[in-house]
Enzyme design. Structure first.
Site, PDB file in Angstrom:
ATOM      1  N   GLU A 100      98.852  93.920  -9.300  1.00 25.51           N
ATOM      2  CA  GLU A 100      97.823  92.962  -9.706  1.00 25.51           C
ATOM      3  C   GLU A 100      98.420  91.572  -9.845  1.00 25.51           C
ATOM      4  O   GLU A 100      99.602  91.429 -10.153  1.00 25.51           O
ATOM      5  CB  GLU A 100      97.247  93.364 -11.073  1.00 25.51           C
ATOM      6  CG  GLU A 100      95.837  93.916 -11.067  1.00 25.51           C
ATOM      7  CD  GLU A 100      94.742  92.965 -10.616  1.00 25.51           C
ATOM      8  OE1 GLU A 100      95.004  91.982  -9.893  1.00 25.51           O
ATOM      9  OE2 GLU A 100      93.599  93.227 -10.988  1.00 25.51           O
ATOM     10  N   ASP A 101      97.595  90.557  -9.637  1.00 26.46           N
ATOM     11  CA  ASP A 101      98.058  89.188  -9.850  1.00 26.46           C
ATOM     12  C   ASP A 101      98.060  88.837 -11.338  1.00 26.46           C
ATOM     13  O   ASP A 101      99.002  88.244 -11.842  1.00 26.46           O
ATOM     14  CB  ASP A 101      97.193  88.192  -9.062  1.00 26.46           C
ATOM     15  CG  ASP A 101      95.699  88.436  -9.264  1.00 26.46           C
ATOM     16  OD1 ASP A 101      95.315  89.501  -9.778  1.00 26.46           O
ATOM     17  OD2 ASP A 101      94.902  87.551  -8.895  1.00 26.46           O
ATOM     18  N   ASP A 104      94.043  89.884 -17.719  1.00 27.92           N
ATOM     19  CA  ASP A 104      93.513  88.976 -18.730  1.00 27.92           C
ATOM     20  C   ASP A 104      92.929  89.846 -19.847  1.00 27.92           C
ATOM     21  O   ASP A 104      93.663  90.332 -20.705  1.00 27.92           O
ATOM     22  CB  ASP A 104      92.469  88.104 -18.013  1.00 27.92           C
ATOM     23  CG  ASP A 104      91.892  87.005 -18.870  1.00 27.92           C
ATOM     24  OD1 ASP A 104      92.547  86.587 -19.815  1.00 27.92           O
ATOM     25  OD2 ASP A 104      90.771  86.543 -18.578  1.00 27.92           O
ATOM     26  N   GLY A 106      91.838  92.826 -19.346  1.00 27.31           N
ATOM     27  CA  GLY A 106      92.238  94.202 -19.021  1.00 27.31           C
ATOM     28  C   GLY A 106      91.061  95.090 -18.652  1.00 27.31           C
ATOM     29  O   GLY A 106      91.243  96.269 -18.348  1.00 27.31           O
ATOM     30  N   LYS A 132      98.149  88.053 -19.892  1.00 29.14           N
ATOM     31  CA  LYS A 132      97.756  87.193 -21.017  1.00 29.14           C
ATOM     32  C   LYS A 132      97.572  88.064 -22.265  1.00 29.14           C
ATOM     33  O   LYS A 132      96.465  88.561 -22.513  1.00 29.14           O
ATOM     34  CB  LYS A 132      96.437  86.477 -20.694  1.00 29.14           C
ATOM     35  CG  LYS A 132      96.541  85.422 -19.609  1.00 29.14           C
ATOM     36  CD  LYS A 132      95.181  84.774 -19.404  1.00 29.14           C
ATOM     37  CE  LYS A 132      95.229  83.664 -18.400  1.00 29.14           C
ATOM     38  NZ  LYS A 132      93.872  83.188 -18.043  1.00 29.14           N
ATOM     39  N   PHE A 153      93.811  78.835 -18.129  1.00 32.35           N
ATOM     40  CA  PHE A 153      93.479  79.158 -16.742  1.00 32.35           C
ATOM     41  C   PHE A 153      94.583  78.694 -15.782  1.00 32.35           C
ATOM     42  O   PHE A 153      95.059  77.573 -15.875  1.00 32.35           O
ATOM     43  CB  PHE A 153      92.140  78.517 -16.381  1.00 32.35           C
ATOM     44  CG  PHE A 153      91.581  79.002 -15.084  1.00 32.35           C
ATOM     45  CD1 PHE A 153      90.962  80.244 -15.005  1.00 32.35           C
ATOM     46  CD2 PHE A 153      91.690  78.226 -13.934  1.00 32.35           C
ATOM     47  CE1 PHE A 153      90.452  80.698 -13.799  1.00 32.35           C
ATOM     48  CE2 PHE A 153      91.184  78.678 -12.726  1.00 32.35           C
ATOM     49  CZ  PHE A 153      90.565  79.919 -12.658  1.00 32.35           C
ATOM     50  N   ARG A 166      94.205  79.349  -3.612  1.00 30.78           N
ATOM     51  CA  ARG A 166      94.976  80.592  -3.447  1.00 30.78           C
ATOM     52  C   ARG A 166      96.255  80.381  -2.643  1.00 30.78           C
ATOM     53  O   ARG A 166      97.209  81.122  -2.782  1.00 30.78           O
ATOM     54  CB  ARG A 166      94.138  81.660  -2.723  1.00 30.78           C
ATOM     55  CG  ARG A 166      92.973  82.202  -3.506  1.00 30.78           C
ATOM     56  CD  ARG A 166      92.441  83.456  -2.814  1.00 30.78           C
ATOM     57  NE  ARG A 166      91.100  83.808  -3.256  1.00 30.78           N
ATOM     58  CZ  ARG A 166      90.815  84.502  -4.357  1.00 30.78           C
ATOM     59  NH1 ARG A 166      91.775  84.913  -5.148  1.00 30.78           N
ATOM     60  NH2 ARG A 166      89.565  84.784  -4.672  1.00 30.78           N
TER      61      ARG A 166
HETATM   62  P1  5GP Z   1      90.423  90.928 -16.592  1.00 35.96           P
HETATM   63  O1  5GP Z   1      89.858  90.042 -17.657  1.00 35.96           O
HETATM   64  O2  5GP Z   1      89.465  92.010 -16.216  1.00 35.96           O
HETATM   65  O3  5GP Z   1      91.795  91.453 -16.950  1.00 35.96           O
HETATM   66  O4  5GP Z   1      90.646  90.014 -15.326  1.00 35.96           O
HETATM   67  C1  5GP Z   1      89.621  89.830 -14.409  1.00 35.96           C
HETATM   68  C2  5GP Z   1      89.978  88.885 -13.308  1.00 35.96           C
HETATM   69  O5  5GP Z   1      89.799  87.576 -13.818  1.00 35.96           O
HETATM   70  C3  5GP Z   1      91.398  88.877 -12.763  1.00 35.96           C
HETATM   71  O6  5GP Z   1      91.658  89.874 -11.819  1.00 35.96           O
HETATM   72  C4  5GP Z   1      91.412  87.519 -12.117  1.00 35.96           C
HETATM   73  O7  5GP Z   1      90.790  87.563 -10.862  1.00 35.96           O
HETATM   74  C5  5GP Z   1      90.556  86.700 -13.064  1.00 35.96           C
HETATM   75  N1  5GP Z   1      91.368  85.853 -13.955  1.00 35.96           N
HETATM   76  C6  5GP Z   1      91.695  86.058 -15.244  1.00 35.96           C
HETATM   77  N2  5GP Z   1      92.429  85.040 -15.733  1.00 35.96           N
HETATM   78  C7  5GP Z   1      92.580  84.172 -14.693  1.00 35.96           C
HETATM   79  C8  5GP Z   1      93.255  82.905 -14.553  1.00 35.96           C
HETATM   80  O8  5GP Z   1      93.880  82.345 -15.468  1.00 35.96           O
HETATM   81  N3  5GP Z   1      93.170  82.325 -13.324  1.00 35.96           N
HETATM   82  C9  5GP Z   1      92.505  82.881 -12.277  1.00 35.96           C
HETATM   83  N4  5GP Z   1      92.512  82.212 -11.127  1.00 35.96           N
HETATM   84  N5  5GP Z   1      91.856  84.062 -12.376  1.00 35.96           N
HETATM   85  C10 5GP Z   1      91.907  84.698 -13.577  1.00 35.96           C
END
Ligand code: 5GP
Length: 176
Positions: A100-101, A104, A106, A132, A153, A166
């Site tokens: 995963e990149d 956040d 989760g 994070k 962000f 990207r």
């Molecule tokens: P989750 O909150 O489910 O862990 O993350 C959902 C998605 O939000 C991530 O896969 C990513 O695509 C996007 N995301 C969360 N934080 C960031 C950020 O700081 N920058 C960017 N570009 N995308 C984010």
């Protein structure tokens, strides 16, 4: 300082720092999965650059495949249905590493793991370039973390702001 659409970003993690950390993650994976067969599953779109650089440093007998999470409206009674697009590999009895990149909240990872577990893999680990901790409320903490970062962000190195940015070769943080 750079501009992506209407927002200004400043350099946060340089390409050299990323390359060093990617190498170190691969070294850990190479040691932990020595003599094992691994299926790497990269989550599109954000992880394309990380997955590509990581795999060049991995020297295991391995497969890599790319998935996308999708959520669509099912019937009235099922509500929203999550599905994984692109998973054609047989995972039964195999070690899986999700690439995963960023993690956040989760919540995306919660969904991915519950869908992957239906395929009966031998183990599932998560390797995320960015994490994070302050935003995290998920059930699965990443097992391999490149950088733990504050709750702000970021764009670049695969991560987008409204689909732009990207292609940047480093990671930039929003300037408030
Ligand atoms: P989750 O909150 O489910 O862990 O993350 C959902 C998605 O939000 C991530 O896969 C990513 O695509 C996007 N995301 C969360 N934080 C960031 C950020 O700081 N920058 C960017 N570009 N995308 C984010």
């Amino acid at each position: 300082m750079i501009q992506v659409l209407d927002k200004t970003f400043e350099i946060f993690i340089t390409r050299e720092e990323i390359a060093k950390e990617v190498k170190s993650l691969a070294t850990e994976l190479n040691a932990d999965f020595k003599n094992e067969e691994v299926v790497f599953i990269a989550v599109l779109n954000g992880s394309f650059m990380f997955a590509s650089d990581l795999m060049k440093e991995v020297d295991l007998v391995s497969e890599i495949t790319f998935i996308k999470m999708s959520s669509y409206h099912g019937t009235e009674s099922t509500g929203r249905v999550d599905e994984l697009i692109g998973l054609n590999n047989d995972l039964a009895g195999k070690h899986v590493v999700i690439v995963e990149d960023i993690i956040d909240s989760g919540l995306t990872m919660n969904k991915i793991i519950s869908l992957l577990e239906m395929e009966n893999p031998k183990s599932v680990k998560i390797c995320s370039l960015l994490y994070k901790p302050e935003a995290f409320t998920g059930n699965h903490k990443p097992d391999y973390i490149g950088f733990s970062i504050p709750n702000a962000f970021v764009v670049g190195y695969g991560l987008d702001y409204d689909e732009k940015g990207r292609n940047l070769d480093a990671i930039y943080q929003i300037k408030e």
